[in-house]
Structures are given as C-alpha cells and as structure tokens.
Design an enzyme around this catalytic site. Structure first.
Site, PDB file in Angstrom:
ATOM      1  N   ASN A 199       0.838  -1.213   0.000  1.00 44.25           N
ATOM      2  CA  ASN A 199       0.000   0.000   0.000  1.00 44.25           C
ATOM      3  C   ASN A 199       0.865   1.251   0.000  1.00 44.25           C
ATOM      4  O   ASN A 199       0.540   2.228  -0.677  1.00 44.25           O
ATOM      5  CB  ASN A 199      -0.964  -0.008   1.183  1.00 44.25           C
ATOM      6  CG  ASN A 199      -2.207  -0.823   0.898  1.00 44.25           C
ATOM      7  OD1 ASN A 199      -3.050  -0.411   0.110  1.00 44.25           O
ATOM      8  ND2 ASN A 199      -2.308  -1.999   1.498  1.00 44.25           N
TER       9      ASN A 199
ATOM     10  N   ASN B 163      -6.720   5.356   7.495  1.00 41.22           N
ATOM     11  CA  ASN B 163      -6.276   3.962   7.530  1.00 41.22           C
ATOM     12  C   ASN B 163      -6.959   3.198   6.409  1.00 41.22           C
ATOM     13  O   ASN B 163      -8.029   3.584   5.942  1.00 41.22           O
ATOM     14  CB  ASN B 163      -6.679   3.363   8.893  1.00 41.22           C
ATOM     15  CG  ASN B 163      -6.178   1.957   9.102  1.00 41.22           C
ATOM     16  OD1 ASN B 163      -5.023   1.652   8.819  1.00 41.22           O
ATOM     17  ND2 ASN B 163      -7.047   1.071   9.585  1.00 41.22           N
TER      18      ASN B 163
ATOM     19  N   HIS C 255      -8.359  -0.716   5.560  1.00 41.47           N
ATOM     20  CA  HIS C 255      -8.657  -2.017   6.178  1.00 41.47           C
ATOM     21  C   HIS C 255      -9.218  -2.944   5.102  1.00 41.47           C
ATOM     22  O   HIS C 255     -10.086  -2.529   4.335  1.00 41.47           O
ATOM     23  CB  HIS C 255      -9.668  -1.838   7.319  1.00 41.47           C
ATOM     24  CG  HIS C 255      -9.953  -3.121   8.032  1.00 41.47           C
ATOM     25  ND1 HIS C 255      -9.023  -3.734   8.851  1.00 41.47           N
ATOM     26  CD2 HIS C 255     -11.042  -3.939   8.019  1.00 41.47           C
ATOM     27  CE1 HIS C 255      -9.538  -4.872   9.316  1.00 41.47           C
ATOM     28  NE2 HIS C 255     -10.760  -5.006   8.825  1.00 41.47           N
TER      29      HIS C 255
ATOM     30  N   GLU D 130     -10.318   6.543  18.091  1.00 40.51           N
ATOM     31  CA  GLU D 130      -9.648   5.810  19.184  1.00 40.51           C
ATOM     32  C   GLU D 130      -9.979   4.314  19.217  1.00 40.51           C
ATOM     33  O   GLU D 130      -9.327   3.560  19.920  1.00 40.51           O
ATOM     34  CB  GLU D 130      -9.897   6.484  20.542  1.00 40.51           C
ATOM     35  CG  GLU D 130     -11.329   6.514  21.031  1.00 40.51           C
ATOM     36  CD  GLU D 130     -12.207   7.478  20.235  1.00 40.51           C
ATOM     37  OE1 GLU D 130     -13.437   7.307  20.279  1.00 40.51           O
ATOM     38  OE2 GLU D 130     -11.668   8.381  19.552  1.00 40.51           O
TER      39      GLU D 130
ATOM     40  N   ASP E  80     -10.299   0.162  13.594  1.00 45.24           N
ATOM     41  CA  ASP E  80     -11.112  -0.039  12.387  1.00 45.24           C
ATOM     42  C   ASP E  80     -12.525   0.520  12.568  1.00 45.24           C
ATOM     43  O   ASP E  80     -13.512  -0.143  12.227  1.00 45.24           O
ATOM     44  CB  ASP E  80     -11.170  -1.545  12.032  1.00 45.24           C
ATOM     45  CG  ASP E  80      -9.787  -2.141  11.882  1.00 45.24           C
ATOM     46  OD1 ASP E  80      -8.882  -1.435  11.400  1.00 45.24           O
ATOM     47  OD2 ASP E  80      -9.599  -3.309  12.274  1.00 45.24           O
TER      48      ASP E  80
HETATM   49  C1  GRF Z   1      -3.329  -4.790   3.804  1.00 42.98           C
HETATM   50  O1  GRF Z   1      -4.278  -5.755   3.463  1.00 42.98           O
HETATM   51  C2  GRF Z   1      -3.923  -3.764   4.736  1.00 42.98           C
HETATM   52  O2  GRF Z   1      -5.231  -3.421   4.408  1.00 42.98           O
HETATM   53  C3  GRF Z   1      -3.870  -4.535   6.020  1.00 42.98           C
HETATM   54  O3  GRF Z   1      -2.626  -5.165   6.006  1.00 42.98           O
HETATM   55  C4  GRF Z   1      -2.238  -5.375   4.672  1.00 42.98           C
HETATM   56  C5  GRF Z   1      -0.939  -4.667   4.480  1.00 42.98           C
HETATM   57  O4  GRF Z   1      -0.380  -4.918   3.247  1.00 42.98           O
HETATM   58  N1  GRF Z   1      -4.179  -3.721   7.150  1.00 42.98           N
HETATM   59  P1  GRF Z   1       0.848  -4.077   2.731  1.00 42.98           P
HETATM   60  O5  GRF Z   1       1.887  -4.070   3.843  1.00 42.98           O
HETATM   61  O6  GRF Z   1       0.385  -2.711   2.375  1.00 42.98           O
HETATM   62  O7  GRF Z   1       1.346  -4.835   1.533  1.00 42.98           O
END
Ligand code: GRF
Length: 217
Positions: free
Chosen positions: A14, A104, A106, A139, A142
């Site tokens: 990401n 964030n 998720h 806080e 998710d």
């Molecule tokens: C992703 O699926 C993110 O949504 C989750 O952990 C994973 C992280 O993947 N919280 P990366 O490190 O960005 O490849």
C-alpha cells in the site's frame, strides 16, 4: 504539496501504491517519511529505495513509541498520516493529536471483519461480497468515519490468499484516491459520516470492471 507520513508494519504494497501515485502525479502529494514498529518491515526498504526517510521506532513501550512517532511526523511537517498495514492500535493521545489528519486502510467492508486477518474472517463467514475500506482513524480499531469502500466478489473456489489478492488490488486504488480527495479538501467529516464534495472521479480513469466502488472514487 501534501506531505504524507506513512505508518506500516509489513511488506508495504500500500505504501508502494501511494509512492507510485505521487510519482505519476495522480495525486499532488509526496511521502516524506515512513515509520514502522517492525525493523524487518520491507516497507522501510521501499521508502529508502525512493529516497524517503524511513525509521524503525521501537514499540517496546507504547507511550514512547507514539511520542517518538509524533515527534518525527512533526519534524517532517506532515499534513496527513496514513496507516498502511500498521498493525497496532493507536492510543487516544496519539489520535487526538492527529484527528482528521490520519487515515487507515482495512481489507474488509467495515463494520464487518475488524481486526486481524479480515480476509480469512470473510472466507470463514462465507460472505459473497468482500472488499476494503478507507476511514479516518479514531480511538477504536477499524472504526472511524468511512471515506471510500470497494467491493469484490468472493468466488466459490477462493482461498484466503486468492481473496486477499483481489482485495489488495482494490486497496491500492482506494487508498491513493482517498489521499487525493483529502488533498483537494473534498472530505467533510460530519459525525460518523464523511461527505465527499463534488469534483472529478477516478472511476473512468483507474478502475477495474470487476470492482464496485463507492461514491467518490
Ligand atoms: C493490507 O491488506 C492492509 O489493508 C492490512 O494489512 C495489509 C498490508 O499490506 N491492514 P501491505 O503491507 O500494504 O502490503
């Protein structure tokens, strides 16, 4: 230009999607610092490869971990903090300091499947649609106001891995787009809801036919 600080615990795909979107000028932003609670995180390498300051911040004492992260983010004059696979729950102290400027990603259609291994939870539960969500952090884990969501089909022969891969492709789209909307000042937090002010869309430019995107993408 928006200055982004990324928090990441793992491989950082990401993070890579954000860096790529910045470099391709899809978003008017730059990643100025990467922070990790895991010194082995490949995310740190990715940052360094792109000439970005990247630091491991020891998580041994939570208060110190967060105080140090806060300090580094301020030293780098960060305007937006992005949790991109950062696997810790941030304290109310940290959230308060960044509220409205911390988002964030998720890998589930929240509020379903919070916490770890959301993709495995989706397979176990037998849902037919899965997906991902970007949200402002608050806080609770998710939980904060939702910015964008994207849904993908769960196929009969899907494994946790194949589903996670399909969701990840959509994550790499909605995360940069959410940053773009933030940078353009198009996100208004109204209680639990995020209103997206009118403007351009990415649906025609950067979308996959088998992904269903929420309004605003
Ligand atoms: C992703 O699926 C993110 O949504 C989750 O952990 C994973 C992280 O993947 N919280 P990366 O490190 O960005 O490849």
């Amino acid at each position: 230009m928006l200055r982004i600080g990324v928090l990441a615990s793992g491989r950082g795909t990401n993070l890579q999607a954000i860096i790529d979107a910045c470099e391709k000028k899809m978003i008017n932003a730059e990643v100025v610092v990467v922070l990790s609670d895991n010194k082995e995180a490949y995310a740190l390498e990715r940052g360094k490869e792109h000439g970005i300051d990247a630091f491991f911040v020891t998580p041994l004492v939570k208060e110190e971990h967060e105080r140090r992260m806060d300090e580094i983010l301020r030293e780098h004059d960060v305007g937006l903090v992005v949790g991109a696979g950062y696997m810790r729950i941030l304290s109310p102290w940290f959230i308060e300091r960044w509220y409205g400027r911390i988002i964030n990603i998720h890998p589930a259609l929240l509020p379903s499947f919070k916490g770890i291994d959301a993709q495995g939870q989706a397979i176990e539960y037998g849902v037919k649609l899965a997906g991902c969500t970007t949200h402002f952090m608050d806080e609770k884990a998710d939980h904060g106001p939702i910015i964008l969501q994207a849904a993908v089909r769960v196929r009969d022969d899907d494994t946790r891995e194949s589903l996670a891969e399909r969701i990840l492709k959509a994550e790499h789209q909605i995360l940069p787009r959410s940053i773009d909307l933030f940078e353009k000042g198009r996100l208004r937090i109204e209680g639990r809801r995020v209103r997206i002010l009118p403007g351009d869309t990415w649906v025609d430019k950067y979308s996959y036919p088998d992904v269903f995107y929420s309004e605003g993408y």
